[in-house]
Structures are given as structure tokens and as C-alpha cells.
Design a protein around this motif. Structure first.
Motif, PDB file in Angstrom:
ATOM      1  N   ASP A  83      59.578 106.873 -65.518  1.00 45.61           N
ATOM      2  CA  ASP A  83      60.821 107.270 -64.853  1.00 45.61           C
ATOM      3  C   ASP A  83      61.760 106.080 -64.691  1.00 45.61           C
ATOM      4  OD1 ASP A  83      59.822 109.810 -64.645  1.00 45.61           O
ATOM      5  OD2 ASP A  83      59.237 109.633 -62.545  1.00 45.61           O
ATOM      6  N   LEU A  84      61.208 104.928 -64.334  1.00 44.66           N
ATOM      7  CA  LEU A  84      62.018 103.726 -64.186  1.00 44.66           C
ATOM      8  C   LEU A  84      62.641 103.335 -65.512  1.00 44.66           C
ATOM      9  CD1 LEU A  84      63.029 101.343 -62.503  1.00 44.66           C
ATOM     10  CD2 LEU A  84      60.896 100.162 -63.061  1.00 44.66           C
ATOM     11  N   ALA A  85      61.860 103.381 -66.587  1.00 44.10           N
ATOM     12  CA  ALA A  85      62.394 103.034 -67.906  1.00 44.10           C
ATOM     13  C   ALA A  85      63.515 103.980 -68.310  1.00 44.10           C
ATOM     14  CB  ALA A  85      61.273 103.068 -68.952  1.00 44.10           C
ATOM     15  N   VAL A  86      63.328 105.268 -68.082  1.00 44.22           N
ATOM     16  CA  VAL A  86      64.373 106.243 -68.398  1.00 44.22           C
ATOM     17  C   VAL A  86      65.614 105.967 -67.548  1.00 44.22           C
ATOM     18  CG1 VAL A  86      64.986 108.695 -68.253  1.00 44.22           C
ATOM     19  CG2 VAL A  86      62.788 108.010 -69.210  1.00 44.22           C
ATOM     20  N   GLY A  87      65.405 105.658 -66.277  1.00 38.66           N
ATOM     21  CA  GLY A  87      66.528 105.352 -65.389  1.00 38.66           C
ATOM     22  C   GLY A  87      67.319 104.145 -65.845  1.00 38.66           C
ATOM     23  N   VAL A  88      66.627 103.105 -66.295  1.00 34.11           N
ATOM     24  CA  VAL A  88      67.312 101.900 -66.775  1.00 34.11           C
ATOM     25  C   VAL A  88      68.124 102.215 -68.025  1.00 34.11           C
ATOM     26  CG1 VAL A  88      66.925  99.628 -67.805  1.00 34.11           C
ATOM     27  CG2 VAL A  88      65.702 100.273 -65.732  1.00 34.11           C
ATOM     28  N   ILE A  89      67.543 102.982 -68.938  1.00 32.77           N
ATOM     29  CA  ILE A  89      68.249 103.334 -70.177  1.00 32.77           C
ATOM     30  C   ILE A  89      69.469 104.204 -69.863  1.00 32.77           C
ATOM     31  CG2 ILE A  89      68.062 104.638 -72.335  1.00 32.77           C
ATOM     32  CD1 ILE A  89      65.095 103.684 -72.400  1.00 32.77           C
ATOM     33  N   VAL A  90      69.278 105.219 -69.038  1.00 25.86           N
ATOM     34  CA  VAL A  90      70.402 106.091 -68.678  1.00 25.86           C
ATOM     35  C   VAL A  90      71.465 105.298 -67.921  1.00 25.86           C
ATOM     36  CG1 VAL A  90      71.063 108.082 -67.256  1.00 25.86           C
ATOM     37  CG2 VAL A  90      69.052 108.209 -68.711  1.00 25.86           C
ATOM     38  N   GLY A  91      71.038 104.393 -67.056  1.00 28.33           N
ATOM     39  CA  GLY A  91      71.985 103.553 -66.325  1.00 28.33           C
ATOM     40  C   GLY A  91      72.818 102.690 -67.253  1.00 28.33           C
ATOM     41  N   GLY A  92      72.189 102.124 -68.268  1.00 26.13           N
ATOM     42  CA  GLY A  92      72.919 101.308 -69.242  1.00 26.13           C
ATOM     43  C   GLY A  92      73.934 102.129 -70.010  1.00 26.13           C
ATOM     44  N   VAL A  93      73.528 103.316 -70.420  1.00 26.19           N
ATOM     45  CA  VAL A  93      74.451 104.198 -71.146  1.00 26.19           C
ATOM     46  C   VAL A  93      75.582 104.637 -70.223  1.00 26.19           C
ATOM     47  CG1 VAL A  93      74.648 106.441 -72.283  1.00 26.19           C
ATOM     48  CG2 VAL A  93      72.702 104.976 -72.775  1.00 26.19           C
ATOM     49  N   PHE A  94      75.260 104.945 -68.966  1.00 25.68           N
ATOM     50  CA  PHE A  94      76.285 105.356 -68.005  1.00 25.68           C
ATOM     51  C   PHE A  94      77.267 104.223 -67.764  1.00 25.68           C
ATOM     52  CE2 PHE A  94      77.787 106.202 -63.629  1.00 25.68           C
ATOM     53  CZ  PHE A  94      78.420 107.401 -63.876  1.00 25.68           C
ATOM     54  N   LYS A  95      76.785 102.993 -67.722  1.00 29.51           N
ATOM     55  CA  LYS A  95      77.668 101.831 -67.556  1.00 29.51           C
ATOM     56  C   LYS A  95      78.629 101.728 -68.724  1.00 29.51           C
ATOM     57  CE  LYS A  95      78.956  97.571 -66.327  1.00 29.51           C
ATOM     58  NZ  LYS A  95      80.319  97.466 -66.762  1.00 29.51           N
ATOM     59  N   ASP A  96      78.124 101.909 -69.942  1.00 31.23           N
ATOM     60  CA  ASP A  96      78.990 101.871 -71.121  1.00 31.23           C
ATOM     61  C   ASP A  96      80.028 102.989 -71.074  1.00 31.23           C
ATOM     62  OD1 ASP A  96      77.587  99.690 -72.046  1.00 31.23           O
ATOM     63  OD2 ASP A  96      76.341 100.853 -73.432  1.00 31.23           O
ATOM     64  N   LEU A  97      79.585 104.169 -70.682  1.00 31.70           N
ATOM     65  CA  LEU A  97      80.493 105.311 -70.584  1.00 31.70           C
ATOM     66  C   LEU A  97      81.574 105.050 -69.542  1.00 31.70           C
ATOM     67  CD1 LEU A  97      81.082 108.253 -71.449  1.00 31.70           C
ATOM     68  CD2 LEU A  97      79.592 108.967 -69.594  1.00 31.70           C
ATOM     69  N   THR A  98      81.177 104.507 -68.397  1.00 29.67           N
ATOM     70  CA  THR A  98      82.140 104.211 -67.341  1.00 29.67           C
ATOM     71  C   THR A  98      83.117 103.127 -67.788  1.00 29.67           C
ATOM     72  OG1 THR A  98      80.445 104.757 -65.709  1.00 29.67           O
ATOM     73  CG2 THR A  98      82.360 103.570 -64.911  1.00 29.67           C
ATOM     74  N   SER A  99      82.631 102.102 -68.469  1.00 33.05           N
ATOM     75  CA  SER A  99      83.521 101.051 -68.989  1.00 33.05           C
ATOM     76  C   SER A  99      84.545 101.643 -69.944  1.00 33.05           C
ATOM     77  CB  SER A  99      82.721  99.974 -69.710  1.00 33.05           C
ATOM     78  OG  SER A  99      81.882  99.301 -68.820  1.00 33.05           O
ATOM     79  N   SER A 100      84.089 102.542 -70.807  1.00 34.11           N
ATOM     80  CA  SER A 100      84.994 103.196 -71.739  1.00 34.11           C
ATOM     81  C   SER A 100      86.022 104.039 -70.997  1.00 34.11           C
ATOM     82  CB  SER A 100      84.204 104.056 -72.720  1.00 34.11           C
ATOM     83  OG  SER A 100      85.073 104.744 -73.575  1.00 34.11           O
ATOM     84  N   LEU A 101      85.585 104.765 -69.977  1.00 37.86           N
ATOM     85  CA  LEU A 101      86.496 105.581 -69.180  1.00 37.86           C
ATOM     86  C   LEU A 101      87.580 104.717 -68.546  1.00 37.86           C
ATOM     87  CD1 LEU A 101      87.161 108.341 -67.714  1.00 37.86           C
ATOM     88  CD2 LEU A 101      85.690 107.497 -65.882  1.00 37.86           C
ATOM     89  N   VAL A 102      87.182 103.600 -67.957  1.00 34.78           N
ATOM     90  CA  VAL A 102      88.139 102.724 -67.286  1.00 34.78           C
ATOM     91  C   VAL A 102      89.076 102.089 -68.302  1.00 34.78           C
ATOM     92  CG1 VAL A 102      88.357 100.571 -65.985  1.00 34.78           C
ATOM     93  CG2 VAL A 102      86.678 102.271 -65.296  1.00 34.78           C
ATOM     94  N   THR A 103      88.519 101.566 -69.391  1.00 39.67           N
ATOM     95  CA  THR A 103      89.330 100.854 -70.377  1.00 39.67           C
ATOM     96  C   THR A 103      90.266 101.788 -71.145  1.00 39.67           C
ATOM     97  OG1 THR A 103      87.564  99.239 -70.651  1.00 39.67           O
ATOM     98  CG2 THR A 103      89.221  99.325 -72.385  1.00 39.67           C
ATOM     99  N   ASN A 104      89.749 102.948 -71.535  1.00 36.10           N
ATOM    100  CA  ASN A 104      90.513 103.805 -72.439  1.00 36.10           C
ATOM    101  C   ASN A 104      91.331 104.903 -71.755  1.00 36.10           C
ATOM    102  OD1 ASN A 104      89.483 102.440 -74.718  1.00 36.10           O
ATOM    103  ND2 ASN A 104      87.584 103.587 -74.518  1.00 36.10           N
ATOM    104  N   LEU A 105      90.987 105.259 -70.524  1.00 36.00           N
ATOM    105  CA  LEU A 105      91.718 106.333 -69.853  1.00 36.00           C
ATOM    106  C   LEU A 105      92.404 105.900 -68.557  1.00 36.00           C
ATOM    107  CD1 LEU A 105      89.183 109.266 -70.371  1.00 36.00           C
ATOM    108  CD2 LEU A 105      91.227 108.762 -71.687  1.00 36.00           C
ATOM    109  N   ILE A 106      91.657 105.265 -67.675  1.00 34.99           N
ATOM    110  CA  ILE A 106      92.222 104.922 -66.364  1.00 34.99           C
ATOM    111  C   ILE A 106      93.218 103.770 -66.472  1.00 34.99           C
ATOM    112  CG2 ILE A 106      91.660 104.069 -64.056  1.00 34.99           C
ATOM    113  CD1 ILE A 106      89.116 105.738 -64.204  1.00 34.99           C
TER     114      ILE A 106
END
Length: 130
Positions: A19-42
């Protein structure tokens, strides 16, 4: 050495580690997604009002030092988005837990105890004696 490998295998196969490993992977992907949202839309949306499309290009120069204020603002926006999503997730989990607790309490309230059965038997016996 074999005991160590077995112990490691047991540790790695536990659900919490997976569960921790999945959480770290999902967290990393979510960070990338959020960075893209901020950079490209907000940022472009904010840039419309500030007259500057790329917030990350906002830099204060004092001598040879460059203070990247825009990049810092981007990080703050990303942080706030991530914390808001985490807040919503925790709130949903807490709500599900409270619903589960209510259902469990209702089930426990509906379960008859031995005393309840004895009281019913006593009352039935009293009715039959009349």
C-alpha cells in the motif's frame, strides 16, 4: 542467509508495504499532474489578469542573486491544490468510517441480549397466568 531472505519476503509481501509503494507512486503521478495543471492552466489564467502569461518568469534580481518569486508562487499553488485534494480524501474517509460506525451501532442496538429474552419470557408467562 535463507532466514534473512524469508524474513524480507514476508516483510515485502505485507499489505502495508505494498500500500505504501502504491501510495508513493500515485503521489508522484499526482504531483506531476498538479504541476501540469498549475503550469498549463492556472498560470495562464492568472497571467491574463497580471498581463504576464508565465508566472515562473517573475524574478527579482539583487546584484548577482536571482530570487525566483514566480517559481515559488507556482509551488504554493501546487501545494494548496494537493492539500485541498488530501483534505477532501480524508473527509470522505472519515465520513465512510462514521457511516460504518453508525451501522455497527445500529446492529448492536438491535441485537437482543439474554436479559431481553428473559424479560420477554417473563412477560409471556405473566400473560398466560391471567
Amino acid at each position: 542467509m535463507k532466514g534473512f531472505l524469508n524474513e524480507f519476503k514476508e516483510f515485502i509481501s505485507k499489505g502495508s508495504v505494498v500500500d505504501l509503494a502504491v501510495g508513493v507512486i500515485v503521489g508522484g503521478v499526482f504531483k506531476d499532474l498538479t504541476s501540469s495543471l498549475v503550469t498549463n492552466l492556472i498560470n495562464p489564467l492568472i497571467g491574463i489578469f497580471l498581463g504576464q502569461v508565465d508566472l515562473s518568469s517573475i524574478v527579482w534580481k539583487i546584484g548577482d542573486a536571482n530570487f525566483k518569486i514566480g517559481a515559488f508562487i507556482n509551488s504554493i499553488i501546487e501545494f494548496l491544490i494537493i492539500m485541498f485534494v488530501i483534505f477532501l480524501i480524508v473527509k470522505a474517509i472519515n465520513k465512510m468510517r462514521s457511516i460504518g460506525k453508525k451501522n455497527e451501532e445500529e446492529e448492536q442496538a438491535n441485537v437482543k441480549t439474554t436479559d431481553d429474552y428473559l424479560i420477554e419470557i417473563r412477560d409471556l408467562l405473566k400473560e398466560n397466568q391471567k
